[in-house]
Write an enzyme that holds these catalytic residues in place. Sequence first.
Site, PDB file in Angstrom:
ATOM      1  N   TYR A   8       9.478 -23.141 -26.674  1.00 31.41           N
ATOM      2  CA  TYR A   8      10.218 -22.557 -25.589  1.00 31.41           C
ATOM      3  C   TYR A   8       9.393 -21.595 -24.716  1.00 31.41           C
ATOM      4  O   TYR A   8       9.696 -20.533 -24.303  1.00 31.41           O
ATOM      5  CB  TYR A   8      11.474 -22.014 -25.922  1.00 31.41           C
ATOM      6  CG  TYR A   8      12.559 -21.941 -24.888  1.00 31.41           C
ATOM      7  CD1 TYR A   8      12.726 -23.059 -23.941  1.00 31.41           C
ATOM      8  CD2 TYR A   8      13.187 -20.891 -24.483  1.00 31.41           C
ATOM      9  CE1 TYR A   8      13.607 -23.119 -22.864  1.00 31.41           C
ATOM     10  CE2 TYR A   8      14.060 -20.755 -23.435  1.00 31.41           C
ATOM     11  CZ  TYR A   8      14.537 -21.901 -22.728  1.00 31.41           C
ATOM     12  OH  TYR A   8      15.477 -21.956 -21.823  1.00 31.41           O
ATOM     13  N   VAL A  11       6.093 -23.892 -20.516  1.00 29.91           N
ATOM     14  CA  VAL A  11       6.231 -25.430 -20.272  1.00 29.91           C
ATOM     15  C   VAL A  11       7.767 -25.768 -20.879  1.00 29.91           C
ATOM     16  O   VAL A  11       8.315 -26.486 -19.928  1.00 29.91           O
ATOM     17  CB  VAL A  11       5.110 -26.039 -21.098  1.00 29.91           C
ATOM     18  CG1 VAL A  11       5.489 -27.389 -20.697  1.00 29.91           C
ATOM     19  CG2 VAL A  11       3.744 -25.920 -20.670  1.00 29.91           C
ATOM     20  N   ARG A  40       9.600 -20.040 -32.093  1.00 26.78           N
ATOM     21  CA  ARG A  40       9.356 -19.400 -33.550  1.00 26.78           C
ATOM     22  C   ARG A  40      10.298 -18.629 -34.032  1.00 26.78           C
ATOM     23  O   ARG A  40      10.407 -18.345 -35.172  1.00 26.78           O
ATOM     24  CB  ARG A  40       7.912 -18.618 -33.162  1.00 26.78           C
ATOM     25  CG  ARG A  40       6.875 -19.367 -33.316  1.00 26.78           C
ATOM     26  CD  ARG A  40       5.874 -18.670 -32.663  1.00 26.78           C
ATOM     27  NE  ARG A  40       4.777 -19.750 -31.999  1.00 26.78           N
ATOM     28  CZ  ARG A  40       3.508 -19.829 -31.776  1.00 26.78           C
ATOM     29  NH1 ARG A  40       2.713 -18.677 -32.070  1.00 26.78           N
ATOM     30  NH2 ARG A  40       2.803 -20.733 -31.069  1.00 26.78           N
ATOM     31  N   GLU A 185      -7.154 -18.747 -21.025  1.00 21.21           N
ATOM     32  CA  GLU A 185      -6.471 -17.876 -22.093  1.00 21.21           C
ATOM     33  C   GLU A 185      -7.309 -16.837 -22.425  1.00 21.21           C
ATOM     34  O   GLU A 185      -8.500 -16.871 -22.155  1.00 21.21           O
ATOM     35  CB  GLU A 185      -6.220 -18.989 -23.211  1.00 21.21           C
ATOM     36  CG  GLU A 185      -5.258 -19.904 -22.866  1.00 21.21           C
ATOM     37  CD  GLU A 185      -4.882 -21.048 -23.912  1.00 21.21           C
ATOM     38  OE1 GLU A 185      -4.536 -20.485 -25.063  1.00 21.21           O
ATOM     39  OE2 GLU A 185      -5.056 -22.003 -23.569  1.00 21.21           O
ATOM     40  N   LYS A 200      -8.479 -34.480 -24.555  1.00 22.97           N
ATOM     41  CA  LYS A 200      -7.821 -35.637 -23.520  1.00 22.97           C
ATOM     42  C   LYS A 200      -8.642 -36.843 -23.379  1.00 22.97           C
ATOM     43  O   LYS A 200      -7.958 -37.880 -23.184  1.00 22.97           O
ATOM     44  CB  LYS A 200      -7.853 -34.845 -22.281  1.00 22.97           C
ATOM     45  CG  LYS A 200      -7.041 -33.597 -22.163  1.00 22.97           C
ATOM     46  CD  LYS A 200      -7.158 -32.783 -21.157  1.00 22.97           C
ATOM     47  CE  LYS A 200      -6.208 -31.396 -20.997  1.00 22.97           C
ATOM     48  NZ  LYS A 200      -6.606 -30.388 -19.984  1.00 22.97           N
ATOM     49  N   GLY A 287      -0.705 -25.895 -15.368  1.00 23.51           N
ATOM     50  CA  GLY A 287       0.222 -25.282 -14.649  1.00 23.51           C
ATOM     51  C   GLY A 287       1.743 -25.869 -15.354  1.00 23.51           C
ATOM     52  O   GLY A 287       1.967 -26.820 -15.628  1.00 23.51           O
TER      53      GLY A 287
END
Lengths: 307, 307
Positions: A8, A11, A40, A185, A200, A287
């Site tokens: 949560y 995204v 968590r 990040e 990916k 995003g």
Amino acid sequence: MKVLVAGYGNVGKAFVKLIFEKKGKLEELKDIEIGGIVNRKGIMVGYKDQFTVDIEGDVFTAYEKIKPDIVVDTMSANYKDGNPSLSLYKLALKDGTSVITTNKAPLALAFNEIMGLVGKGRLGFQGTVMSGTPSINLLRILPGSEVKRIRGILNGTTNFILTMMYNGQPFESALKEAQRLGYAEEDPTLDINGFDAAAKLTILVNFAMKKSVTIRDIKFTGIQGIKGAYDGHKKVKLIAYADENEIEVSPKVLTPEDPLYHIDGVENALEIMTDIQTTIIRGPGAGPINAAYGAFSDLILLKRNFI
Amino acid sequence: MKVLVAGYGNVGKAFVKLIFEKKGKLEELKDIEIGGIVNRKGIMVGYKDQFTVDIEGDVFTAYEKIKPDIVVDTMSANYKDGNPSLSLYKLALKDGTSVITTNKAPLALAFNEIMGLVGKGRLGFQGTVMSGTPSINLLRILPGSEVKRIRGILNGTTNFILTMMYNGQPFESALKEAQRLGYAEEDPTLDINGFDAAAKLTILVNFAMKKSVTIRDIKFTGIQGIKGAYDGHKKVKLIAYADENEIEVSPKVLTPEDPLYHIDGVENALEIMTDIQTTIIRGPGAGPINAAYGAFSDLILLKRNFI
């Protein structure tokens, strides 16, 4: 149908928001209910706008408690062993519960093992590659063609940095700018060194080219240590590439004739060459809203029995 | 399942060839059988490699005789009244027979009337816009998003001519070159004057933006009479455009920052802006194999219950 949202963060929150925004407008959402959300801190049973822990426990406790029809995984990637996501997918798929994920790690580590469990329980994973811009789902609408070659710009962070460098900035300040804007990040290692793009590419290659590879089989070189991103009119781009003989992520010098030359900033693009034709798609590759839409579109397509 | 192929020109032939080439490789084709092919000469019952008339008659005779499960329409466009295709679709869909088409005219003239008959009989029409490059089917995998704006280069002939003109050729010799290469028809009027792009835009707008318009409602200006296709670094492109207020095909001056600026020659591109994100797809917009693949992909997706 009960949905369990695992994770949560940005995204997960955007996904839940999208469900509520679009409810009432879409037939497919009528019977969709957020049965629970787990992060968590613990488990929230049902959806109550603000996260409040109802039960202590992890995703497995949540799964047993809520008995979802669909698990939506927005947890962050754990490339060590893919868990807890990987174990959760196996558990769910064996039960005939569907899984929709934006988490690359399990699929990059164990694509075919997971796919082997798909049956009554389906698997949506558009959100793992180019977030909401159709990549995995684009391949689904190119049925019966043989994918001969894939080329892509699959990592927005490095493409943003390379664009800044092309415009004259040194690597370090371009990275700082990317971090300031939230495109990189705090620890940008897995973006910068090509690992994220390789994860990916692993997923694409397994799905599109029927290879059986894991992230550990893929050669990748990142953009750390590159001196500049321009050479006259040429640009350096971090290209994910796969054909019959080769699977690799590495910086390449592109000329203006190359469609991927024009993909700048955090945009992503994917070129798919089949036995029939070459198709190129481009759009945002990251995003929270876009990744959430990747999962959201999978949910609708799953309800339309296409996934 | 019995397929009736209506029209046996380049697209029809390429479609039938594709079916036989891919048979044995695809589960979805196992029970597919070419029940008959009809062209202007008559009807061939079953498939026999070379077209030989077995029965005199038109598509309606063929339909009654063969009783197909799926009609694949590759006939050429009749913008006067859409017939015989339009009447054939109505007949078929009312019977619960599915229709797959590469023929724009019926949909550009009567989109909502045809759509209103879709039920047990489904309608695939990827091949009407950008041939085999996903446009209609791309919209199918962007479910639940609201399309706010569409921009596209939807006509390969004019884009080829404009590219030649950008490179310094006058209109007349660029057109001749397009004809020599088979990109323009002997009578290129409907390409040059923007009508063909307007027909495609009509289909897109009805499908994506839930408008109820026909080709007769669309403003279109072509490239006849334009003096040049360049202005410094700028290029002139024939742009199909639709938003909430406007639906129009017209030549526009684009700067290099515009993704559509880089679409040259016979390539097509479509930009879809939704409430979530902007996606751009590009690929071949014409060609017998590509149009045939548009219909072929619809057939597979129909068998997967996605169309």
